[in-house]
Design a protein around this motif. Structure first.
Motif, PDB file in Angstrom:
ATOM      1  N   ALA A  79       0.863  -1.179   0.000  1.00 43.69           N
ATOM      2  CA  ALA A  79       0.000   0.000   0.000  1.00 43.69           C
ATOM      3  C   ALA A  79       0.898   1.227   0.000  1.00 43.69           C
ATOM      4  O   ALA A  79       1.638   1.454   0.954  1.00 43.69           O
ATOM      5  CB  ALA A  79      -0.900   0.000   1.231  1.00 43.69           C
ATOM      6  N   SER A  80       0.867   1.971  -1.081  1.00 45.39           N
ATOM      7  CA  SER A  80       1.664   3.197  -1.188  1.00 45.39           C
ATOM      8  C   SER A  80       0.777   4.394  -0.900  1.00 45.39           C
ATOM      9  O   SER A  80      -0.271   4.559  -1.540  1.00 45.39           O
ATOM     10  CB  SER A  80       2.256   3.335  -2.589  1.00 45.39           C
ATOM     11  OG  SER A  80       3.100   2.260  -2.874  1.00 45.39           O
ATOM     12  N   ILE A  81       1.184   5.212   0.048  1.00 41.53           N
ATOM     13  CA  ILE A  81       0.418   6.401   0.404  1.00 41.53           C
ATOM     14  C   ILE A  81       0.694   7.484  -0.640  1.00 41.53           C
ATOM     15  O   ILE A  81       1.826   7.912  -0.811  1.00 41.53           O
ATOM     16  CB  ILE A  81       0.769   6.879   1.820  1.00 41.53           C
ATOM     17  CG1 ILE A  81       0.361   5.815   2.839  1.00 41.53           C
ATOM     18  CG2 ILE A  81       0.105   8.221   2.112  1.00 41.53           C
ATOM     19  CD1 ILE A  81       0.803   6.103   4.263  1.00 41.53           C
ATOM     20  N   GLU A  82      -0.367   7.905  -1.312  1.00 37.54           N
ATOM     21  CA  GLU A  82      -0.270   8.952  -2.334  1.00 37.54           C
ATOM     22  C   GLU A  82      -0.601  10.319  -1.734  1.00 37.54           C
ATOM     23  O   GLU A  82       0.040  11.312  -2.073  1.00 37.54           O
ATOM     24  CB  GLU A  82      -1.215   8.651  -3.499  1.00 37.54           C
ATOM     25  CG  GLU A  82      -1.046   7.271  -4.114  1.00 37.54           C
ATOM     26  CD  GLU A  82       0.297   7.038  -4.761  1.00 37.54           C
ATOM     27  OE1 GLU A  82       1.010   8.018  -5.075  1.00 37.54           O
ATOM     28  OE2 GLU A  82       0.663   5.859  -4.950  1.00 37.54           O
ATOM     29  N   ASP A  83      -1.619  10.368  -0.887  1.00 38.03           N
ATOM     30  CA  ASP A  83      -2.030  11.586  -0.185  1.00 38.03           C
ATOM     31  C   ASP A  83      -2.460  11.199   1.216  1.00 38.03           C
ATOM     32  O   ASP A  83      -3.031  10.117   1.416  1.00 38.03           O
ATOM     33  CB  ASP A  83      -3.232  12.260  -0.872  1.00 38.03           C
ATOM     34  CG  ASP A  83      -2.892  12.906  -2.187  1.00 38.03           C
ATOM     35  OD1 ASP A  83      -1.981  13.753  -2.203  1.00 38.03           O
ATOM     36  OD2 ASP A  83      -3.538  12.578  -3.206  1.00 38.03           O
ATOM     37  N   ILE A  84      -2.212  12.095   2.168  1.00 31.83           N
ATOM     38  CA  ILE A  84      -2.648  11.857   3.534  1.00 31.83           C
ATOM     39  C   ILE A  84      -2.848  13.207   4.211  1.00 31.83           C
ATOM     40  O   ILE A  84      -2.037  14.120   4.042  1.00 31.83           O
ATOM     41  CB  ILE A  84      -1.642  10.965   4.313  1.00 31.83           C
ATOM     42  CG1 ILE A  84      -2.215  10.531   5.658  1.00 31.83           C
ATOM     43  CG2 ILE A  84      -0.284  11.623   4.419  1.00 31.83           C
ATOM     44  CD1 ILE A  84      -1.425   9.406   6.329  1.00 31.83           C
ATOM     45  N   PHE A  85      -3.976  13.346   4.920  1.00 34.20           N
ATOM     46  CA  PHE A  85      -4.222  14.582   5.658  1.00 34.20           C
ATOM     47  C   PHE A  85      -5.150  14.290   6.824  1.00 34.20           C
ATOM     48  O   PHE A  85      -5.834  13.267   6.852  1.00 34.20           O
ATOM     49  CB  PHE A  85      -4.784  15.689   4.754  1.00 34.20           C
ATOM     50  CG  PHE A  85      -6.043  15.322   4.028  1.00 34.20           C
ATOM     51  CD1 PHE A  85      -7.287  15.585   4.568  1.00 34.20           C
ATOM     52  CD2 PHE A  85      -5.976  14.725   2.777  1.00 34.20           C
ATOM     53  CE1 PHE A  85      -8.444  15.259   3.900  1.00 34.20           C
ATOM     54  CE2 PHE A  85      -7.136  14.393   2.088  1.00 34.20           C
ATOM     55  CZ  PHE A  85      -8.371  14.667   2.648  1.00 34.20           C
TER      56      PHE A  85
END
Length: 138
Positions: A68-74
């Motif tokens: 699982a590659s994190i592309e966006d996180i907020f």
């Protein structure tokens, strides 16, 4: 109420790092006892470590080494939203489908509610149609 958004984001990143290592026990250590699983298309909410472990085990057995590659996180308030790209190879039975050896890559949008420094609830909306097309198209 004050929320440490950076700490919440770090918590989610750490949980996905354990997921990417295929470490079920380490991943469960980030979850509250009554962790709530909400998956788009599922008829009802599931709760607890056993429910979460069942889904984890199914995905890791069907797609050994899935990442699982994190592309966006907020973060906002007590929630963290993450846009992920999952990649893997279909090497085990998945939803009654024998292994195809085909690669998958699909997007998932997930929201996590944080409670007392632990993951308490998830809402998952994954692009299962893209994944299934990759497994079934010749």
């Amino acid at each position: 109420m004050t929320t440490d958004h950076d700490a919440n984001i770090a918590l989610v990143r750490s949980a996905f790092a354990a997921f990417n290592e295929s470490d079920l026990d380490a991943t469960i250590a980030f979850l509250t006892e009554d962790f709530a699983v909400n998956i788009a298309g599922m008829p009802h909410q599931e709760r607890g470590h056993e429910a979460w472990a069942r889904n984890f085990t199914m995905m890791h057995a069907a797609f050994p080494g899935i990442q699982a590659s994190i592309e966006d996180i907020f973060a906002a308030d007590d929630k963290v939203t993450v846009r992920l790209t999952f990649t893997g190879t279909h090497g085990g039975e998945f939803l009654g489908m024998e292994p195809t050896g085909r690669g998958i890559e699909y997007t998932s949008i997930e929201i996590y509610r944080i409670e007392d420094g632990m993951l308490a609830e998830e809402w998952i909306c994954s692009d299962g149609l893209t994944m299934m097309r990759q497994l079934t198209d010749a």
